[in-house]
Design a protein around this motif. Structure first.
Motif, mmCIF file in Angstrom:
data_model
loop_
_atom_site.group_PDB
_atom_site.id
_atom_site.type_symbol
_atom_site.label_atom_id
_atom_site.label_comp_id
_atom_site.label_asym_id
_atom_site.label_seq_id
_atom_site.Cartn_x
_atom_site.Cartn_y
_atom_site.Cartn_z
ATOM 1 N N ASP A 227 -37.007 40.272 72.915
ATOM 2 C CA ASP A 227 -37.229 40.860 71.604
ATOM 3 C C ASP A 227 -38.681 41.218 71.328
ATOM 4 O OD1 ASP A 227 -34.554 40.401 71.274
ATOM 5 O OD2 ASP A 227 -34.818 38.641 70.016
ATOM 6 N N LEU A 228 -39.573 40.957 72.247
ATOM 7 C CA LEU A 228 -40.985 41.207 72.010
ATOM 8 C C LEU A 228 -41.266 42.706 72.102
ATOM 9 C CD1 LEU A 228 -43.653 39.755 71.479
ATOM 10 C CD2 LEU A 228 -44.005 39.675 73.921
ATOM 11 N N PRO A 229 -41.702 43.310 70.990
ATOM 12 C CA PRO A 229 -41.972 44.750 71.008
ATOM 13 C C PRO A 229 -43.084 45.103 71.999
ATOM 14 C CG PRO A 229 -41.899 43.918 68.764
ATOM 15 C CD PRO A 229 -41.892 42.729 69.668
ATOM 16 N N THR A 230 -42.907 46.192 72.693
ATOM 17 C CA THR A 230 -43.889 46.610 73.695
ATOM 18 C C THR A 230 -45.189 47.104 73.062
ATOM 19 O OG1 THR A 230 -42.883 48.812 73.764
ATOM 20 C CG2 THR A 230 -42.120 47.199 75.395
ATOM 21 N N GLU A 231 -45.157 47.415 71.754
ATOM 22 C CA GLU A 231 -46.365 47.882 71.067
ATOM 23 C C GLU A 231 -47.427 46.796 70.944
ATOM 24 O OE1 GLU A 231 -42.949 48.383 70.146
ATOM 25 O OE2 GLU A 231 -43.277 48.736 68.025
ATOM 26 N N ILE A 232 -47.014 45.551 71.018
ATOM 27 C CA ILE A 232 -47.963 44.442 70.858
ATOM 28 C C ILE A 232 -48.667 44.222 72.191
ATOM 29 C CG2 ILE A 232 -48.286 42.049 70.176
ATOM 30 C CD1 ILE A 232 -45.594 42.212 68.736
ATOM 31 N N LYS A 233 -49.958 44.500 72.198
ATOM 32 C CA LYS A 233 -50.735 44.392 73.437
ATOM 33 C C LYS A 233 -51.552 43.107 73.532
ATOM 34 C CE LYS A 233 -49.375 48.476 74.666
ATOM 35 N NZ LYS A 233 -48.157 48.545 75.434
ATOM 36 N N SER A 234 -52.042 42.600 72.402
ATOM 37 C CA SER A 234 -52.932 41.438 72.457
ATOM 38 C C SER A 234 -52.140 40.137 72.585
ATOM 39 C CB SER A 234 -53.809 41.374 71.204
ATOM 40 O OG SER A 234 -53.084 40.884 70.104
ATOM 41 N N PRO A 235 -52.696 39.192 73.334
ATOM 42 C CA PRO A 235 -52.049 37.885 73.438
ATOM 43 C C PRO A 235 -51.892 37.200 72.085
ATOM 44 C CG PRO A 235 -53.724 38.104 75.129
ATOM 45 C CD PRO A 235 -53.865 39.286 74.202
ATOM 46 N N GLN A 236 -52.899 37.335 71.205
ATOM 47 C CA GLN A 236 -52.802 36.726 69.875
ATOM 48 C C GLN A 236 -51.685 37.370 69.063
ATOM 49 O OE1 GLN A 236 -56.787 37.102 68.287
ATOM 50 N NE2 GLN A 236 -57.256 34.981 68.826
ATOM 51 N N GLY A 237 -51.553 38.673 69.172
ATOM 52 C CA GLY A 237 -50.486 39.377 68.474
ATOM 53 C C GLY A 237 -49.117 38.911 68.928
ATOM 54 N N LYS A 238 -48.982 38.710 70.221
ATOM 55 C CA LYS A 238 -47.712 38.228 70.770
ATOM 56 C C LYS A 238 -47.404 36.823 70.280
ATOM 57 C CE LYS A 238 -48.043 41.154 74.830
ATOM 58 N NZ LYS A 238 -48.210 41.267 76.278
ATOM 59 N N LEU A 239 -48.427 35.964 70.276
ATOM 60 C CA LEU A 239 -48.233 34.585 69.796
ATOM 61 C C LEU A 239 -47.818 34.548 68.332
ATOM 62 C CD1 LEU A 239 -51.197 32.580 71.370
ATOM 63 C CD2 LEU A 239 -48.763 32.181 71.723
ATOM 64 N N VAL A 240 -48.502 35.330 67.520
ATOM 65 C CA VAL A 240 -48.192 35.342 66.088
ATOM 66 C C VAL A 240 -46.785 35.891 65.864
ATOM 67 C CG1 VAL A 240 -48.815 36.357 63.859
ATOM 68 C CG2 VAL A 240 -50.591 35.415 65.339
ATOM 69 N N TYR A 241 -46.452 36.987 66.530
ATOM 70 C CA TYR A 241 -45.117 37.589 66.382
ATOM 71 C C TYR A 241 -44.025 36.594 66.791
ATOM 72 C CZ TYR A 241 -41.226 40.830 66.754
ATOM 73 O OH TYR A 241 -40.008 41.451 66.593
ATOM 74 N N LEU A 242 -44.200 35.970 67.938
ATOM 75 C CA LEU A 242 -43.196 35.016 68.420
ATOM 76 C C LEU A 242 -43.105 33.789 67.509
ATOM 77 C CD1 LEU A 242 -43.787 35.217 72.267
ATOM 78 C CD2 LEU A 242 -41.829 36.094 70.983
ATOM 79 N N SER A 243 -44.229 33.377 66.939
ATOM 80 C CA SER A 243 -44.222 32.233 66.018
ATOM 81 C C SER A 243 -43.469 32.567 64.738
ATOM 82 C CB SER A 243 -45.651 31.805 65.687
ATOM 83 O OG SER A 243 -46.303 31.367 66.854
ATOM 84 N N ILE A 244 -43.670 33.771 64.233
ATOM 85 C CA ILE A 244 -42.927 34.198 63.039
ATOM 86 C C ILE A 244 -41.444 34.271 63.355
ATOM 87 C CG2 ILE A 244 -42.536 36.136 61.459
ATOM 88 C CD1 ILE A 244 -45.590 36.676 61.644
ATOM 89 N N ASP A 245 -41.121 34.782 64.525
ATOM 90 C CA ASP A 245 -39.720 34.868 64.944
ATOM 91 C C ASP A 245 -39.107 33.473 65.070
ATOM 92 O OD1 ASP A 245 -37.294 35.940 65.835
ATOM 93 O OD2 ASP A 245 -37.987 36.174 67.893
ATOM 94 N N ALA A 246 -39.830 32.557 65.688
ATOM 95 C CA ALA A 246 -39.314 31.201 65.928
ATOM 96 C C ALA A 246 -39.146 30.399 64.643
ATOM 97 C CB ALA A 246 -40.232 30.453 66.888
ATOM 98 N N THR A 247 -40.045 30.619 63.675
ATOM 99 C CA THR A 247 -39.992 29.831 62.442
ATOM 100 C C THR A 247 -39.137 30.496 61.364
ATOM 101 O OG1 THR A 247 -42.010 30.880 61.601
ATOM 102 C CG2 THR A 247 -42.269 28.798 62.825
ATOM 103 N N GLY A 248 -38.829 31.752 61.548
ATOM 104 C CA GLY A 248 -38.067 32.467 60.536
ATOM 105 C C GLY A 248 -38.929 32.951 59.383
ATOM 106 N N GLY A 249 -40.215 32.757 59.494
ATOM 107 C CA GLY A 249 -41.169 33.171 58.464
ATOM 108 C C GLY A 249 -42.200 32.088 58.248
#
Length: 76
Positions: free
Chosen positions: A13-35
């Protein structure tokens, strides 16, 4: 050598537009926590609030996340 007994978690589910490692971590954390709030993400990821806010702004601009009250959630 010890063999791994757990299945590798695929991140489809990780969008390919996210290039930075921090962006990926934040996105995945939001996904994992539900918000989560910016403060919660900072604590969870051990990142400074200014860095979290910068990443959140970038993800919001790309319409990958949105703010729902005080929490950031994945964009529907």
């Amino acid at each position: 050598m010890m063999e791994q007994t757990h299945a590798d978690a695929a991140v489809d589910d990780l969008p390919t537009e996210i290039k930075s490692p921090q962006g990926k971590l934040v996105y995945l954390s939001i996904d994992a926590t539900g918000g989560a709030t910016a403060d919660e993400l900072g604590q969870l990821l051990s990142m400074k609030k200014i860095s979290i806010l910068s990443v959140l702004n970038s993800l919001s601009t790309q319409e990958l996340i949105e703010k729902d009250g005080s929490e950031y959630v994945l964009h529907n």
